[in-house]
Write a protein that holds these residues in place. Structure first.
Motif, PDB file in Angstrom:
ATOM      1  N   SER A  12     -58.286  52.031 -84.967  1.00  0.00           N
ATOM      2  CA  SER A  12     -58.605  53.117 -84.052  1.00  0.00           C
ATOM      3  C   SER A  12     -58.028  52.845 -82.660  1.00  0.00           C
ATOM      4  CB  SER A  12     -60.123  53.309 -83.978  1.00  0.00           C
ATOM      5  OG  SER A  12     -60.456  54.369 -83.119  1.00  0.00           O
ATOM      6  N   TYR A  68     -59.669  64.013 -79.970  1.00  0.00           N
ATOM      7  CA  TYR A  68     -60.104  62.856 -80.768  1.00  0.00           C
ATOM      8  C   TYR A  68     -60.388  63.270 -82.208  1.00  0.00           C
ATOM      9  CZ  TYR A  68     -60.800  60.253 -76.393  1.00  0.00           C
ATOM     10  OH  TYR A  68     -60.617  59.619 -75.198  1.00  0.00           O
ATOM     11  N   LYS A  69     -61.047  64.397 -82.379  1.00  0.00           N
ATOM     12  CA  LYS A  69     -61.400  64.860 -83.720  1.00  0.00           C
ATOM     13  C   LYS A  69     -60.158  65.217 -84.512  1.00  0.00           C
ATOM     14  CE  LYS A  69     -64.373  68.170 -86.142  1.00  0.00           C
ATOM     15  NZ  LYS A  69     -65.336  69.298 -85.975  1.00  0.00           N
ATOM     16  N   SER A 116     -65.309  53.175 -81.137  1.00  0.00           N
ATOM     17  CA  SER A 116     -65.314  52.294 -82.308  1.00  0.00           C
ATOM     18  C   SER A 116     -64.996  50.848 -81.944  1.00  0.00           C
ATOM     19  CB  SER A 116     -64.306  52.795 -83.345  1.00  0.00           C
ATOM     20  OG  SER A 116     -62.994  52.760 -82.812  1.00  0.00           O
ATOM     21  N   ASN A 145     -58.481  62.052 -85.609  1.00  0.00           N
ATOM     22  CA  ASN A 145     -59.337  61.105 -86.331  1.00  0.00           C
ATOM     23  C   ASN A 145     -59.491  59.784 -85.569  1.00  0.00           C
ATOM     24  OD1 ASN A 145     -60.992  60.286 -88.449  1.00  0.00           O
ATOM     25  ND2 ASN A 145     -59.293  59.446 -89.643  1.00  0.00           N
ATOM     26  N   VAL A 146     -59.818  59.890 -84.290  1.00  0.00           N
ATOM     27  CA  VAL A 146     -59.970  58.725 -83.422  1.00  0.00           C
ATOM     28  C   VAL A 146     -61.376  58.710 -82.844  1.00  0.00           C
ATOM     29  CG1 VAL A 146     -59.214  57.649 -81.273  1.00  0.00           C
ATOM     30  CG2 VAL A 146     -57.529  58.583 -82.848  1.00  0.00           C
ATOM     31  N   ASN A 147     -61.996  57.526 -82.864  1.00  0.00           N
ATOM     32  CA  ASN A 147     -63.307  57.344 -82.253  1.00  0.00           C
ATOM     33  C   ASN A 147     -63.155  56.431 -81.034  1.00  0.00           C
ATOM     34  OD1 ASN A 147     -65.936  56.912 -81.518  1.00  0.00           O
ATOM     35  ND2 ASN A 147     -66.626  56.172 -83.506  1.00  0.00           N
ATOM     36  N   MET A 162     -62.533  65.718 -76.629  1.00  0.00           N
ATOM     37  CA  MET A 162     -63.306  65.563 -77.862  1.00  0.00           C
ATOM     38  C   MET A 162     -62.594  66.254 -79.021  1.00  0.00           C
ATOM     39  SD  MET A 162     -65.719  63.582 -77.095  1.00  0.00           S
ATOM     40  CE  MET A 162     -66.583  63.671 -78.659  1.00  0.00           C
ATOM     41  N   LYS A 181     -61.342  48.681 -89.033  1.00  0.00           N
ATOM     42  CA  LYS A 181     -61.322  50.098 -88.654  1.00  0.00           C
ATOM     43  C   LYS A 181     -61.266  50.243 -87.142  1.00  0.00           C
ATOM     44  CE  LYS A 181     -63.841  54.436 -89.328  1.00  0.00           C
ATOM     45  NZ  LYS A 181     -65.040  55.071 -89.953  1.00  0.00           N
ATOM     46  N   SER A 182     -61.983  49.391 -86.422  1.00  0.00           N
ATOM     47  CA  SER A 182     -61.973  49.437 -84.962  1.00  0.00           C
ATOM     48  C   SER A 182     -60.585  49.136 -84.405  1.00  0.00           C
ATOM     49  CB  SER A 182     -62.997  48.433 -84.418  1.00  0.00           C
ATOM     50  OG  SER A 182     -62.846  48.252 -83.032  1.00  0.00           O
TER      51      SER A 182
END
Length: 323
Positions: free
Chosen positions: A44, A77-78, A86, A81-83, A74, A40-41
């Motif tokens: 991302s 990113y939301k 991560s 769907n990116v952190n 922010m 997942k990282s």
């Protein structure tokens, strides 16, 4: 926690009766548990690299308003769907394991009266019984309880060669990881700070690795190798998926594009509309009109026209007309 980790090492030692082998199997188990998070990282990070142009636009737009920039970033990113944090999670989760492993190896190789008196282990375990008869944790030509620096100072360069090679594996695999990250980012060459970090970071592991027990450095080396493989696999799957999707989109749009580019005169071109593809397929408008006229007269004039043609043919052949 120390007892749990020591017993886990003991379990893997029963499977592979080698000190280094038990650490390798333990590292693989840790990486397997962390694989979903690591995958997942990586995904991302790939998404963030693709979104770099849009992020730069936001930074340029709100360069004079830090608060607005943070708010917009922010939200960006939301929405995508990116952190951004991560990529740090797998490493952060490995840090407690690394610290505990260091303490466990120190406890397992605690020396009393010239031999090891291991802590944290069941006295009936094979690992405990084997360690109590030794004063060195030998495996792969190295004492895993010693560091490269200690062996270099005590025995010289020749004795320290296996330890130095192990440290070299850590540095090289760290460098490969950084190259993988930069290779996925087309804007990496335009970012001198990222280039500098990619060049310096692998060498930061040198002073760390040469002072750690070789058993802990094996953990570093194996985890780096697994990480390189994971990143290569995920990157290949992500980009092959993108290429397949792009091919499907192109295939779906081709008929529409062809239809849009068609011209009314194309039907008269050679081969168009089921024609023969030769110059004979191009019937002049006058021929078409004459054909229509002849077709209208054909039914009524076939009999008379046919008789005259036969008579003319007979005269040309030199026969009497009445024959």
């Amino acid at each position: 926690m120390f007892q749990f980790l020591a017993r886990t090492l003991s379990f893997f030692y029963d499977i592979w009766p080698s000190y280094a082998g038990a650490i390798i199997l333990f590292t693989l188990a840790v990486m397997l548990v962390l694989s979903p998070l690591a995958i997942k990282s990586t995904r991302s990070m790939i998404r963030m690299q693709r979104l770099q142009p849009e992020m730069k636009k936001l930074q340029a737009k709100y360069k004079d308003d830090r608060e607005a920039l943070n708010r917009e970033m922010m939200a960006f990113y939301k929405a995508n769907n990116v952190n951004p944090f991560s990529s740090c999670l797998p490493l952060l989760l490995q840090m407690p394991v690394f610290i505990v492993l260091y303490q466990v190896l120190s406890g397992l190789t605690k020396t009393v009266d010239g031999t090891f008196e291991p802590k944290y282990l069941d006295h009936s375990s094979n690992l405990y019984q084997d360690l109590t008869t030794e004063n060195e944790m030998m495996s792969f030509g190295m004492d895993l309880s010693k560091s490269a620096l200690e062996e270099l100072q005590a025995g010289g360069l020749l004795v320290a060669i296996p330890y130095i090679l192990l440290v070299g594996i850590v540095v090289v695999t760290s460098f490969v990881q950084q190259r993988q990250v930069q290779g996925r980012n087309p804007n990496a060459s335009a970012n001198p700070q990222q280039q500098m970090i990619g060049k310096i970071l692998p060498f930061v592991f040198i002073p760390i690795s040469i002072t750690l027990p070789a058993g802990v450095v094996i953990y570093f080396a194996v985890s780096n190798l697994v990480r390189v493989g994971q990143q290569a696999l995920v990157t290949k799957l992500e980009y092959s998926h993108d290429q397949t999707a792009a091919g499907v989109r192109d295939a779906e749009s081709t008929p529409k594009e062809t239809k849009a580019k068609a011209k009314p005169g194309d039907a008269l071109k050679p081969g168009a509309g089921g024609g023969k593809g030769t110059d004979k397929g191009r019937t002049p408008p006058t021929v078409g009109k004459r054909s229509g006229t002849d077709g209208g007269n054909g039914a009524g004039g076939n009999g008379a026209g046919g008789g005259r043609n036969e008579a003319n043919g007979a005269r040309r052949a030199g026969a009497p007309a009445g024959s």
